[in-house]
Design an enzyme around this catalytic site. Structure first.
Site, PDB file in Angstrom:
ATOM      1  N   HIS A 185     -77.715 -77.857-122.749  1.00  0.00           N
ATOM      2  CA  HIS A 185     -76.810 -77.440-123.828  1.00  0.00           C
ATOM      3  C   HIS A 185     -77.538 -76.601-124.879  1.00  0.00           C
ATOM      4  O   HIS A 185     -78.740 -76.740-125.090  1.00  0.00           O
ATOM      5  CB  HIS A 185     -76.070 -78.629-124.448  1.00  0.00           C
ATOM      6  N   ASP A 191     -74.483 -76.845-135.701  1.00  0.00           N
ATOM      7  CA  ASP A 191     -73.584 -77.942-135.323  1.00  0.00           C
ATOM      8  C   ASP A 191     -73.704 -79.134-136.259  1.00  0.00           C
ATOM      9  O   ASP A 191     -74.612 -79.203-137.090  1.00  0.00           O
ATOM     10  CB  ASP A 191     -73.857 -78.365-133.866  1.00  0.00           C
ATOM     11  N   ASN A 221     -80.037 -81.322-120.773  1.00  0.00           N
ATOM     12  CA  ASN A 221     -78.951 -81.010-119.831  1.00  0.00           C
ATOM     13  C   ASN A 221     -78.543 -79.530-119.912  1.00  0.00           C
ATOM     14  O   ASN A 221     -77.563 -79.123-119.305  1.00  0.00           O
ATOM     15  CB  ASN A 221     -77.725 -81.900-120.073  1.00  0.00           C
ATOM     16  N   GLU A 238     -71.879 -78.231-124.248  1.00  0.00           N
ATOM     17  CA  GLU A 238     -72.288 -79.023-123.094  1.00  0.00           C
ATOM     18  C   GLU A 238     -71.975 -78.260-121.797  1.00  0.00           C
ATOM     19  O   GLU A 238     -71.234 -77.263-121.815  1.00  0.00           O
ATOM     20  CB  GLU A 238     -71.547 -80.371-123.112  1.00  0.00           C
TER      21      GLU A 238
END
Ligand code: F6R
Length: 252
Positions: free
Chosen positions: A144, A73, A142, A149
């Protein structure tokens, strides 16, 4: 929604971050030794001690001339020479020091004006390289993976995504104090990640204990994107004892 078939990732709980990094570096070096090696690489704090070991191995003669690599990414709107750039990170921490020529590794172009064209170019480049052999992954607190996400589809491909407030806050340290942090990123999709032949996920530190338990022991759900690795038939999860603290099931 249910997803089948589900697999059991190979979990290795090691005493320290150093032991995790040693083991991860061994597995990556093994993958790099293959003549057609294609490595998927992660950024962030977790892989730093792994890259330090791989730099050392390259200095001691580990051959990398045939390696090709793809980053997971990149932030949108961030130039390669910005301190938050994942291209810059990878060049500094890994590809530069191991002497991998610029035409052997790719990062999605976060400065593109046409994210659709750039992300489809990236998918095509991965396929043209023969697909990713070993994909290194970290996990966000979280859940990801890459910047997929919560809510990301398990068959998603490389694309532009909005970052959650939680991720922007967790990664604020990548940016200079006072600068507005990136709101979007280009990321391999979960489907892209699941196409790699082997996944190597590394999870360390107490801040990841809750998400690790959800990833391995909770339901497989898009609400915790990392649970997608349980759909992969060859996934290895390396964790230190602090990250393993909230696992409840007995392990062999
Ligand atoms: C980085 C990436 C992210 C990180 C995750 C954990 O390329 O794709 O999913 O792996 O945010 O980051 P750290 O390791 O900094 O806790």
């Amino acid at each position: 929604m249910s997803f089948a078939p589900e697999h059991q990732p190979q979990l290795e709980i090691l005493p320290t971050i150093d032991a995790v990094a040693d083991r991860a570096a061994d597995l990556i070096a093994q993958a790099i030794a293959a003549p057609d090696a294609v490595l998927g690489v992660a950024t962030g704090r977790t892989p730093l001690p792994i890259y330090a070991r791989l730099r050392q191995r390259a200095a001691n003669g580990m051959g990398t001339a045939h390696l090709r690599a793809f980053a997971l990414d990149e932030y949108c709107g961030v130039a390669p020479d910005h301190q938050a750039s994942y291209r810059g990170f990878l060049e500094r921490e890994f590809f530069g020091p191991i002497g991998l020529p610029a035409d052997r590794w790719q990062v999605p172009d976060g400065l593109t004006v046409d994210a659709t064209a750039e992300t489809s170019r990236y998918e095509t480049a991965i396929r043209a390289a023969g697909g990713i052999g070993l994909q290194l992954l970290g996990v966000g607190r979280n859940g990801h993976i890459g910047f997929n996400e919560p809510g990301s589809a398990f068959d998603s491909l490389t694309r532009a995504v909005d970052l959650t407030e939680d991720t922007r806050e967790a990664n604020a340290g990548d940016f200079p104090p006072g600068e507005v942090t990136a709101r979007q990123a280009l990321t391999m999709g979960i489907g892209t990640i699941l196409r790699a032949k082997r996944l190597l996920m590394v999870v360390t530190g107490p801040a990841k204990a809750r998400v690790l338990a959800a990833m391995l022991e909770g339901p497989v759900t898009a609400a915790v994107p990392a649970t997608a690795i349980r759909l992969h038939p060859d996934a290895i999860v390396l964790v230190d004892s602090e990250a393993a603290a909230q696992l409840t099931r007995a392990r062999a």
